[in-house]
Write an enzyme that holds these catalytic residues in place. Structure first.
Site, PDB file in Angstrom:
ATOM      1  N   SER A 116       0.759  -1.189  -0.103  1.00 22.05           N
ATOM      2  CA  SER A 116      -0.206   0.057   0.085  1.00 22.05           C
ATOM      3  C   SER A 116       0.866   1.200   0.132  1.00 22.05           C
ATOM      4  O   SER A 116       0.151   2.397  -0.174  1.00 22.05           O
ATOM      5  CB  SER A 116      -0.999   0.052   1.274  1.00 22.05           C
ATOM      6  OG  SER A 116      -2.169  -0.892   0.868  1.00 22.05           O
ATOM      7  N   LYS A 119      -0.063   3.735  -2.893  1.00 23.50           N
ATOM      8  CA  LYS A 119      -1.128   4.689  -2.796  1.00 23.50           C
ATOM      9  C   LYS A 119      -0.407   6.172  -2.859  1.00 23.50           C
ATOM     10  O   LYS A 119      -1.102   7.196  -3.063  1.00 23.50           O
ATOM     11  CB  LYS A 119      -2.047   4.535  -1.554  1.00 23.50           C
ATOM     12  CG  LYS A 119      -2.712   3.454  -1.631  1.00 23.50           C
ATOM     13  CD  LYS A 119      -3.646   3.062  -0.406  1.00 23.50           C
ATOM     14  CE  LYS A 119      -4.598   2.022  -0.554  1.00 23.50           C
ATOM     15  NZ  LYS A 119      -4.121   0.621  -0.195  1.00 23.50           N
ATOM     16  N   SER A 173      -6.275   3.060   4.544  1.00 23.11           N
ATOM     17  CA  SER A 173      -5.738   2.235   3.193  1.00 23.11           C
ATOM     18  C   SER A 173      -6.800   1.743   2.325  1.00 23.11           C
ATOM     19  O   SER A 173      -6.568   0.562   1.981  1.00 23.11           O
ATOM     20  CB  SER A 173      -4.825   1.023   3.924  1.00 23.11           C
ATOM     21  OG  SER A 173      -3.805   0.823   2.770  1.00 23.11           O
ATOM     22  N   LYS A 282       2.943   6.448   5.222  1.00 23.53           N
ATOM     23  CA  LYS A 282       1.898   5.413   4.740  1.00 23.53           C
ATOM     24  C   LYS A 282       2.508   3.897   5.176  1.00 23.53           C
ATOM     25  O   LYS A 282       3.829   3.615   5.010  1.00 23.53           O
ATOM     26  CB  LYS A 282       1.757   5.316   3.089  1.00 23.53           C
ATOM     27  CG  LYS A 282       0.620   4.437   2.782  1.00 23.53           C
ATOM     28  CD  LYS A 282      -0.690   4.648   3.192  1.00 23.53           C
ATOM     29  CE  LYS A 282      -1.566   3.960   3.072  1.00 23.53           C
ATOM     30  NZ  LYS A 282      -1.612   2.598   3.724  1.00 23.53           N
TER      31      LYS A 282
END
Length: 426
Positions: A116, A119, A173, A282
């Protein structure tokens, strides 16, 4: 032999299409010739995991982006620097968000799977394009994500502000939020992924290839710790991103027409709760990628970013490994450097010089590029096309000059025969 020579020439041409700026005198730790310095490593407990995907072939020019010293699978730190903390991460980078100096790294250009943290590339690509107040409607394809993967809880037909979607993406997420934002920013999810890859090239992230906007695993999807540092730096340059990344919780609004009540979500990046000066970042995890992480913090006027790939949760969670690297980075002098983060557009600008005579792409080699009689014929044809008009013009001028000289010579001979003072009859 000719075929081998041609193949070698083509390969060299391909590898030289991405110019890489040199970094003057990186203060890197020396190692025996050809022997990488091992990274401090903590052996994690054994865990069942799918086999790691086979990475693309290494491209030397891509591995040297940011400086020659970064082209190592091992450890690179400034001379005299304390040893970095031992981690389970397979690769990592610590860099200065403002100056772009890379303070230290372990296998910075080694391929890894993003999970993730991808992202962030979606945010760097689409956040400048989308109005946070815009309302977006969720469609059925937006909800097409891997069963059991992370989701915000958006509902088909629901209407949400873009700002809410970004918060759902970064705090919780949300993979369905990633699909929707990619579609909003480019017209479709595939177009959004293409835009992400274009943005990666613009940033200089030459080892990054996105297949999904969310970071859900896809064949051929890779990145590197260095590339994540470039992408993270681009994100932290966006004011809205900095605000979202530090948001601890938010409410996903109710959808009365669909009989869904509102609910709260929390930021999963525990760095912002536990690390003084944290700026956010993140987290990421898939069975294939393992734990990935991007985090940033500020201290004493310095802002550092840390990225790591392929980590295990034990004995330290991903964000804790990031925190340990941040502490190490802040302990170094402000002028410490083993390389640098290239600037957005730097590499693409060096490739932007137009060709003198661009040739349309062909599916087969041009005969003129192949040794043999056909090449000789095409070369002669090319010479004729380019230079025959000039040669013909020069020949015409020469013919006129010769004619003038001949006429004048005949006149002079006639005058000599008639004698001085006599004129030619009209």
């Amino acid at each position: 032999m000719r075929g081998r020579a041609l193949a070698a020439a083509v390969t060299a041409a391909v590898l030289t299409t991405t110019p890489v700026p040199a970094v003057a005198g990186p203060r890197a730790a020396a190692a025996p010739a050809g022997t990488p310095v091992p990274c401090p490593h903590t052996v994690p407990p054994k865990a069942d995991r799918p086999p790691r995907p086979v990475p693309p072939p290494a491209v030397p020019e891509a591995q040297r982006v940011g400086g020659d010293a970064l082209a190592t699978p091992g450890l690179i730190v400034p001379p005299g620097a304390p040893s970095p903390p031992p981690l389970t991460a397979t690769s990592w980078v610590v860099a200065d968000l403002d100056s772009g100096a890379v303070l230290g790294a372990c296998g910075p250009h080694e391929y890894g799977t993003p999970a993730s943290t991808q992202k962030l590339l979606l945010a760097a690509t689409m956040m400048p394009k989308l109005d946070p107040k815009q309302l977006a409607t969720v469609t059925r394809p937006d909800l097409d994500i891997e069963p059991g993967s992370s989701a915000v809880g958006l509902v088909q037909g629901g209407r949400y502000r873009v700002e809410t979607l970004w918060l759902g993406l970064l705090l919780n997420s949300g993979n369905e939020a990633a699909n929707l934002l990619a579609r909003l920013g480019a017209g479709s999810v595939p177009a959004g992924v293409k835009a992400m890859n274009d943005r990666a090239r613009e940033l200089g992230a030459l080892q990054t290839h996105a297949v999904t906007p969310s970071g859900l695993d896809g064949k051929g999807q890779f990145t590197s710790a260095y590339d994540l540092a470039l992408i993270g730096r681009a994100c932290f340059a966006i004011p809205d991103f900095r605000r979202y990344a530090l948001t601890r919780n938010t409410t996903i609004p109710a959808q009365p027409a669909l009989k869904q009540t509102g609910f709260q979500i929390q930021n999963e990046n525990k760095l912002i709760y536990n690390y003084p000066g944290a700026l956010g970042g993140k987290t990421g995890f898939t069975e294939l990628a393992r734990h990935t992480y991007v985090g940033a913090a500020q201290r004493d006027g310095r802002r550092l970013v840390v990225t790591l790939l392929g980590a295990e949760r034990y004995p330290l969670a991903g964000w804790k490994q990031g925190a340990a690297l941040l502490d190490w980075g802040f302990s170094l002098p402000k002028d410490a450097s083993v390389g640098r983060l290239v600037e957005p557009g730097e590499l693409t600008a060096e490739q932007a010089a137009p060709a003198a005579s661009p040739r349309p792409a062909a599916t087969e080699p041009d005969p003129a590029d192949t040794p043999g009689p056909v090449a000789a014929y095409r070369a002669a044809e090319d010479w004729t096309r380019r230079w025959w008009p000039a040669a013909a013009g020069a020949g015409a001028v020469l013919f006129v000059l010769v004619t003038v000289f001949l006429v004048r010579g005949r006149r002079d001979q006639g005058r000599r025969r008639r004698g001085p003072g006599r004129r030619r009859a009209a």
